[in-house]
Scaffold this motif. Structure first.
Motif, PDB file in Angstrom:
ATOM      1  N   LEU A  40     -15.130  -1.021   2.085  1.00 33.00           N
ATOM      2  CA  LEU A  40     -14.284  -0.474   1.022  1.00 33.00           C
ATOM      3  C   LEU A  40     -12.870  -0.245   1.551  1.00 33.00           C
ATOM      4  O   LEU A  40     -12.637   0.655   2.349  1.00 33.00           O
ATOM      5  CB  LEU A  40     -14.880   0.853   0.523  1.00 33.00           C
ATOM      6  N   LEU A  51       0.225  -9.881  12.755  1.00 39.19           N
ATOM      7  CA  LEU A  51       1.617 -10.346  12.595  1.00 39.19           C
ATOM      8  C   LEU A  51       2.480  -9.841  13.743  1.00 39.19           C
ATOM      9  O   LEU A  51       3.284 -10.581  14.315  1.00 39.19           O
ATOM     10  CB  LEU A  51       2.204  -9.824  11.280  1.00 39.19           C
ATOM     11  N   ALA A  86      -4.702  -1.064   7.553  1.00 42.15           N
ATOM     12  CA  ALA A  86      -5.845  -1.269   8.443  1.00 42.15           C
ATOM     13  C   ALA A  86      -6.935  -1.991   7.669  1.00 42.15           C
ATOM     14  O   ALA A  86      -6.914  -2.027   6.442  1.00 42.15           O
ATOM     15  CB  ALA A  86      -6.357   0.083   8.927  1.00 42.15           C
ATOM     16  N   PHE A  93      -1.030  15.315   7.817  1.00 43.92           N
ATOM     17  CA  PHE A  93      -1.934  16.032   6.904  1.00 43.92           C
ATOM     18  C   PHE A  93      -2.887  15.029   6.269  1.00 43.92           C
ATOM     19  O   PHE A  93      -2.477  13.932   5.892  1.00 43.92           O
ATOM     20  CB  PHE A  93      -1.115  16.728   5.793  1.00 43.92           C
ATOM     21  N   PHE A  94      -4.156  15.406   6.140  1.00 43.66           N
ATOM     22  CA  PHE A  94      -5.047  14.610   5.295  1.00 43.66           C
ATOM     23  C   PHE A  94      -6.037  15.509   4.581  1.00 43.66           C
ATOM     24  O   PHE A  94      -6.241  16.656   4.962  1.00 43.66           O
ATOM     25  CB  PHE A  94      -5.780  13.501   6.068  1.00 43.66           C
ATOM     26  N   ALA A 127       5.411   1.328   9.424  1.00 46.24           N
ATOM     27  CA  ALA A 127       4.969   2.612   8.873  1.00 46.24           C
ATOM     28  C   ALA A 127       3.512   2.521   8.464  1.00 46.24           C
ATOM     29  O   ALA A 127       2.999   1.440   8.179  1.00 46.24           O
ATOM     30  CB  ALA A 127       5.826   2.960   7.651  1.00 46.24           C
ATOM     31  N   GLY A 128       2.856   3.678   8.441  1.00 43.43           N
ATOM     32  CA  GLY A 128       1.488   3.764   7.941  1.00 43.43           C
ATOM     33  C   GLY A 128       0.449   3.562   9.036  1.00 43.43           C
ATOM     34  O   GLY A 128       0.706   3.819  10.216  1.00 43.43           O
ATOM     35  N   GLY A 138       0.842  -1.203   0.000  1.00 45.17           N
ATOM     36  CA  GLY A 138       0.000   0.000   0.000  1.00 45.17           C
ATOM     37  C   GLY A 138       0.869   1.242   0.000  1.00 45.17           C
ATOM     38  O   GLY A 138       1.998   1.237  -0.515  1.00 45.17           O
ATOM     39  N   VAL A 196      -0.947  10.505   3.154  1.00 49.09           N
ATOM     40  CA  VAL A 196       0.323  11.229   3.054  1.00 49.09           C
ATOM     41  C   VAL A 196       1.273  10.810   4.185  1.00 49.09           C
ATOM     42  O   VAL A 196       2.476  10.654   3.973  1.00 49.09           O
ATOM     43  CB  VAL A 196       0.040  12.753   3.102  1.00 49.09           C
TER      44      VAL A 196
HETATM   45  C1  FAD Z   1     -11.515   4.310   0.296  1.00 55.63           C
HETATM   46  C2  FAD Z   1     -10.450   5.022   1.063  1.00 55.63           C
HETATM   47  C3  FAD Z   1     -10.300   6.393   0.897  1.00 55.63           C
HETATM   48  C4  FAD Z   1      -9.305   7.068   1.600  1.00 55.63           C
HETATM   49  N1  FAD Z   1      -9.177   8.414   1.418  1.00 55.63           N
HETATM   50  C5  FAD Z   1      -8.201   9.085   2.062  1.00 55.63           C
HETATM   51  C6  FAD Z   1      -8.024  10.480   1.872  1.00 55.63           C
HETATM   52  O1  FAD Z   1      -8.747  11.126   1.129  1.00 55.63           O
HETATM   53  N2  FAD Z   1      -7.020  11.099   2.535  1.00 55.63           N
HETATM   54  C7  FAD Z   1      -6.204  10.426   3.376  1.00 55.63           C
HETATM   55  O2  FAD Z   1      -5.307  11.037   3.961  1.00 55.63           O
HETATM   56  N3  FAD Z   1      -6.350   9.090   3.598  1.00 55.63           N
HETATM   57  C8  FAD Z   1      -7.326   8.412   2.957  1.00 55.63           C
HETATM   58  N4  FAD Z   1      -7.484   7.065   3.170  1.00 55.63           N
HETATM   59  C9  FAD Z   1      -6.587   6.382   4.115  1.00 55.63           C
HETATM   60  C10 FAD Z   1      -5.316   5.929   3.421  1.00 55.63           C
HETATM   61  O3  FAD Z   1      -5.612   5.230   2.232  1.00 55.63           O
HETATM   62  C11 FAD Z   1      -4.517   5.057   4.367  1.00 55.63           C
HETATM   63  O4  FAD Z   1      -4.153   5.845   5.477  1.00 55.63           O
HETATM   64  C12 FAD Z   1      -3.270   4.484   3.713  1.00 55.63           C
HETATM   65  O5  FAD Z   1      -3.585   3.684   2.616  1.00 55.63           O
HETATM   66  C13 FAD Z   1      -2.449   3.694   4.729  1.00 55.63           C
HETATM   67  O6  FAD Z   1      -1.347   3.137   4.086  1.00 55.63           O
HETATM   68  P1  FAD Z   1      -0.683   1.779   4.613  1.00 55.63           P
HETATM   69  O7  FAD Z   1       0.454   1.513   3.699  1.00 55.63           O
HETATM   70  O8  FAD Z   1      -0.476   1.870   6.059  1.00 55.63           O
HETATM   71  O9  FAD Z   1      -1.814   0.692   4.392  1.00 55.63           O
HETATM   72  P2  FAD Z   1      -2.531   0.211   3.063  1.00 55.63           P
HETATM   73  O10 FAD Z   1      -2.447   1.243   2.008  1.00 55.63           O
HETATM   74  O11 FAD Z   1      -3.873  -0.291   3.467  1.00 55.63           O
HETATM   75  O12 FAD Z   1      -1.669  -1.040   2.598  1.00 55.63           O
HETATM   76  C14 FAD Z   1      -1.589  -2.208   3.379  1.00 55.63           C
HETATM   77  C15 FAD Z   1      -1.047  -3.321   2.515  1.00 55.63           C
HETATM   78  O13 FAD Z   1      -0.712  -4.437   3.347  1.00 55.63           O
HETATM   79  C16 FAD Z   1      -1.151  -5.629   2.727  1.00 55.63           C
HETATM   80  N5  FAD Z   1      -1.271  -6.651   3.788  1.00 55.63           N
HETATM   81  C17 FAD Z   1      -1.936  -6.567   4.966  1.00 55.63           C
HETATM   82  N6  FAD Z   1      -1.736  -7.676   5.709  1.00 55.63           N
HETATM   83  C18 FAD Z   1      -0.939  -8.486   4.986  1.00 55.63           C
HETATM   84  C19 FAD Z   1      -0.370  -9.770   5.187  1.00 55.63           C
HETATM   85  N7  FAD Z   1      -0.566 -10.463   6.314  1.00 55.63           N
HETATM   86  N8  FAD Z   1       0.407 -10.290   4.213  1.00 55.63           N
HETATM   87  C20 FAD Z   1       0.640  -9.619   3.063  1.00 55.63           C
HETATM   88  N9  FAD Z   1       0.136  -8.386   2.829  1.00 55.63           N
HETATM   89  C21 FAD Z   1      -0.630  -7.835   3.761  1.00 55.63           C
HETATM   90  C22 FAD Z   1      -2.435  -5.220   2.036  1.00 55.63           C
HETATM   91  O14 FAD Z   1      -2.788  -6.137   1.027  1.00 55.63           O
HETATM   92  C23 FAD Z   1      -2.005  -3.857   1.480  1.00 55.63           C
HETATM   93  O15 FAD Z   1      -1.309  -4.044   0.264  1.00 55.63           O
HETATM   94  C24 FAD Z   1      -8.467   6.365   2.492  1.00 55.63           C
HETATM   95  C25 FAD Z   1      -8.640   4.981   2.672  1.00 55.63           C
HETATM   96  C26 FAD Z   1      -9.613   4.312   1.958  1.00 55.63           C
HETATM   97  C27 FAD Z   1      -9.799   2.835   2.147  1.00 55.63           C
END
Ligand code: FAD
Ligand code: FES
Length: 508
Positions: free
Chosen positions: A252, A366, A234, A440-441, A394-395, A135, A415
């Motif tokens: 979603l 995990l 998440a 920031f969001f 991270a994230g 992600g 971000v």
């Molecule tokens: C529909 C939607 C709209 C959003 N709009 C906004 C917005 O307008 N502004 C904003 O600031 N934020 C927004 N967000 C929030 C933002 O998308 C998240 O904060 C961000 O994606 C977090 O990034 P991340 O890398 O932590 O997690 P993610 O982007 O969720 O990535 C997690 C990754 O981990 C993988 N994964 C999880 N567990 C395992 C496992 N056991 N083995 C292998 N892979 C695994 C998943 O498949 C995924 O690829 C939105 C979120 C959604 C769902």
């Protein structure tokens, strides 16, 4: 996205220096390219006029030292090199050579890529880096590792079935039918092979063997690591009510979820959105754009009040009412049947499609299994390292010490996830970079963008500048006299200035 028609003066033919005062910005063009000129004292910079994230107009952004910040989602570019210094922009803007003579400024040809080649720190580089998550954070980390010339292996494991994509768009333009699918991937398909990033999709990581320095896959495979990044994000909270597992009831998070909602929306007349969260309300707006009747069911009195306060909550509520959304507030869903959502207070709503947007939970399984220290999220230090040396996070999962609030915080912002991924990448390579970015969001409802910078879990005062109903406002969330966060509608410069002020305060 399509380039706008070039506007402003032809900079190749030159403009008088007096047209751009010290500290000023001006947009012109060279051939078909729009170019932003920025003057800082004796220096004049010429860079691409549009942000490489969503094409935001950099002329409306804020110049801070030798950088310009994008007004829309706070990306930041180096004026000297065009380098994207801060996510959400990941690609540089082009730079042009500038000449001055006889009181005129001329913009000449595009310069070769002038971004500095960053070398690896002198410490022993890790051989193999494994990233769990494809992600925002996982992708930004992988890309930064290669930008910093990491020569060892990078394996990125994602349970997703699509390469990293623009998740925020899933509840906005893409769901509304206004963005083609080719806007979604963060990079082209060939990118991963070119960069020797071993992206493995549909791979579920089942556990981590910290002693053996291996991740164990659900299919029985094992992958050794020298450094590990956990970026598992998440997952949507599921409703523990009868009928919540039926095929017309969706959450979603992923592109696959979004495609399933779009498929069902095609034949739907009425939708019920359960939860007035950001995602819930963005989904409501997007389904309205598809001319579907939308009902929102939520337990609160006012949508968004907990995060944005009562006045902004009332505004968001009124905005959705104006667009035809029907609210059922101070109520919840008790059961979902094939065509009906039954409410706790006795009512029932017809629904061809139900979307549940009642919040998310960090994916901590995990980390928990591996015995890493948890703290309402995965606890990390200021370098984003977990309690186990060599394992970073991270994230959305990470709770980190935020220098601005002085608290340990965890947020769910795109971000922040990208910037944390980048910082974690540097630290996996042996740099010691603290994560200090102010959160920031943004959120988008119809044609109204809401930008939020800082972090305020509670406040004792909200100071409102401007007029919320007129969509021209900036709200300051204060605690004991200190501004913890700012939200705004169409006051982008003031929002950026608030960000800079918060950065300077926490740096001091
Ligand atoms: C529909 C939607 C709209 C959003 N709009 C906004 C917005 O307008 N502004 C904003 O600031 N934020 C927004 N967000 C929030 C933002 O998308 C998240 O904060 C961000 O994606 C977090 O990034 P991340 O890398 O932590 O997690 P993610 O982007 O969720 O990535 C997690 C990754 O981990 C993988 N994964 C999880 N567990 C395992 C496992 N056991 N083995 C292998 N892979 C695994 C998943 O498949 C995924 O690829 C939105 C979120 C959604 C769902
Ligand atoms: S358009 Fe510039 S940061 Fe999004």
């Amino acid at each position: 996205m399509a380039q706008d028609e070039p506007s402003g003066p032809d900079l190749a033919h030159g403009i008088p220096e007096t047209q751009i005062p010290d500290g000023g910005k001006l947009v012109g063009h060279v051939g078909d390219d729009e170019v932003l000129l920025v003057r800082r004292g004796a220096d004049i910079f010429a860079i691409g006029a549009h942000c490489t994230h969503y094409h935001g107009p950099l002329v409306d952004g804020l110049v801070v030292d030798d950088t310009v910040r994008c007004p829309w989602h706070h990306a930041c570019f180096d004026l000297r090199t065009g380098e994207a210094l801060r996510a959400p922009a990941l690609s540089p803007v082009p730079c042009w050579a500038v000449e001055r003579h006889d009181g005129n400024i001329f913009v000449l040809g595009k310069r070769e890529d002038s971004r500095p080649r960053r070398s690896r720190p002198a410490t022993a580089a890790p051989e193999k880096i494994v990233i769990v998550g494809g992600g925002a954070a996982g992708f930004a980390a992988a890309e930064m590792l290669r930008l910093r010339d990491h020569q060892g292996g990078i394996v990125m494991l994602s349970r997703d079935d699509a390469p990293p994509y623009d998740r925020p768009n899933l509840s906005k333009d893409y769901l509304a039918g206004n963005a083609p699918e080719d806007w979604l991937p963060l990079r082209s398909e060939g990118f991963y092979a070119e960069q020797a990033i071993d992206l493995r999709l549909r791979q579920e990581v089942a556990s981590i063997d910290i002693r053996g320095r291996e991740v164990l896959l659900a299919d029985g495979g094992k992958i050794a690591y020298d450094r590990l990044l956990l970026a598992t994000g998440a997952e949507p909270v599921r409703l523990p009510i009868p009928g919540a597992e039926q095929p017309h009831v969706h959450t979603l998070r992923s592109l696959a979820d979004c495609r399933a909602i779009i498929d069902m929306a095609k034949g739907a007349k009425r939708a019920v959105v359960i939860g007035a969260s950001f995602i819930g309300l963005e989904v409501a707006a997007s389904l309205r754009a598809r001319e579907i009747e939308v009902h929102v069911v939520a337990p609160e009195k006012r949508p968004m009040e907990r995060i944005l306060g009562p006045d902004m909550g009332d505004f968001v509520h009124a905005l959705h009412l104006e667009h035809g959304v029907v609210f059922h507030l101070e109520d919840t869903a008790a059961a979902i049947e094939r065509k009906v959502v039954r409410l706790k207070r006795g009512g029932e709503l017809e629904a061809d499609l139900v979307v549940v947007g009642v919040g998310v939970r960090p994916r901590l399984q995990l980390a928990e299994k591996a015995g890493l220290m948890l703290d309402r999220g995965l606890a990390v230090d200021e370098y984003l390292q977990t309690s186990a040396p060599g394992i970073f996070a991270a994230g959305d999962i990470a709770r980190w010490p935020d220098p601005h609030t002085g608290d340990k915080i965890r947020v769910e912002h795109w971000v922040v996830a990208e910037r944390q991924g980048q910082t974690a990448a540097l630290n996996m390579l042996g740099e010691r970079e603290k994560f200090v970015a102010v959160p920031f969001f943004w959120s988008q409802h119809y044609d109204v963008p809401i930008n939020y910078v800082g972090h305020a879990e509670k406040w004792d005062e909200i100071v409102i500048d401007g007029d919320i109903a007129a969509k021209d406002c900036l709200l300051r969330y204060k605690h004991k006299g200190r501004v913890l966060a700012v939200t705004s509608i169409f006051r982008d410069i003031a929002n950026l200035e608030a960000e800079v002020a918060m950065e300077r305060l926490s740096a001091a």
